[in-house]
Scaffold this active site. Sequence first.
Site, short mmCIF file in Angstrom:
data_model
loop_
_atom_site.label_atom_id
_atom_site.label_comp_id
_atom_site.label_asym_id
_atom_site.label_seq_id
_atom_site.Cartn_x
_atom_site.Cartn_y
_atom_site.Cartn_z
N CYS A 113 0.81 -1.23 0.00
CA CYS A 113 0.00 0.00 0.00
C CYS A 113 0.84 1.27 0.00
CB CYS A 113 -0.93 0.00 1.20
SG CYS A 113 -2.10 -1.37 1.19
N HIS A 250 -3.70 6.95 3.25
CA HIS A 250 -4.06 5.71 2.57
C HIS A 250 -5.47 5.33 2.99
CE1 HIS A 250 -4.20 1.65 1.20
NE2 HIS A 250 -3.99 1.11 2.39
N ASN A 280 -10.60 -0.20 -0.18
CA ASN A 280 -9.14 -0.11 -0.10
C ASN A 280 -8.53 -0.76 -1.33
OD1 ASN A 280 -6.42 -0.47 0.42
ND2 ASN A 280 -6.69 -1.34 2.45
#
Length: 323
Positions: A113, A250, A280
């Site tokens: 990520c 994020h 996500n």
Amino acid sequence: MYLAYIKGVGSYLPSTILSNTELTETLGCTDDWIVSRTGIHERRIIEKSEATSDLAYFAAEQALRDGEISPEDIDMIIVATETPDHVLPPVSCQVQQRLGCRTIPAFDLHNTCVGFLSALQVAEQYIKLGTHQNILVIGADSLTRFTDYSDLGTSIIFGDGAGAIILSRSEKEAKGLISTTLHADGKYFDALYIPGGGSRFPVSEENKNKMVMDGRKIFKLAVKSMSEVLTETLKKTGIEKEEIDWFIPHQANFRIMEAVARNLDFPLDKVINTVSYFGNSCSATIPIALDTAIKDGRIQRGDMLAMVSFGAGLVWGSALVEY
């Protein structure tokens, strides 16, 4: 030394929507339960006919259009992804060919990520040294292909998508990309990983090519690490929190984003939130959030942006950018 600034931005989200209602039918939970724990109402799911290179290509097209740059003007392509179309070759080479770019350097970056911020840091070095003029940086992932939809802990979180920027060279008196900071600690690698599909388990056995996550551990580590790394970046640049116009974390889970904002004393109305409807999407979340907020008029040229991310590895990082 030259300056690196964001010249163009784009994103792409698959059209298929997976709602909480659809998930609750098989998971035995409620929509309210999912929202209270993640802040997510729905997520985008890649089409059966699509792969990660398709998402990356469509996002890149938008970034080129936004930056008013032709493919021939791109000097390098970096794709941050955990979910390439194939084990080899790189997604970046597929994007280079499909866009019609010259035979420029093109490579993938594998840092979960934090992949987009890592690619941003790599691109920054080439730009500031003066060896490259325009670099296409893409974050693209299709994590739903590796999601176990019988697992309550992961199936409610992940979605698919891609975001892209053109990082360009400038000699003007503008701050552009100010600073990036990256860290890693491999002792927690098994807190979030996909056991199969690599050299340890090359033949995917049942469920070994699906994500496994220790949600509680990840939550605590994510909040701590993201709070600390942005504080570190602010300190080394001398920029005060009050100078930040927008905070782009994020998009992992709204509770994590909320906790980090609270730790850093950022008001929630300064936090860009796309996780609620996109889920996500790993390395794609920050560039998607950036593009979304630019398109809807919140982020304007000259705004100071703080980006921060955390991912499996464990890895974490932050960036300060004057857009």
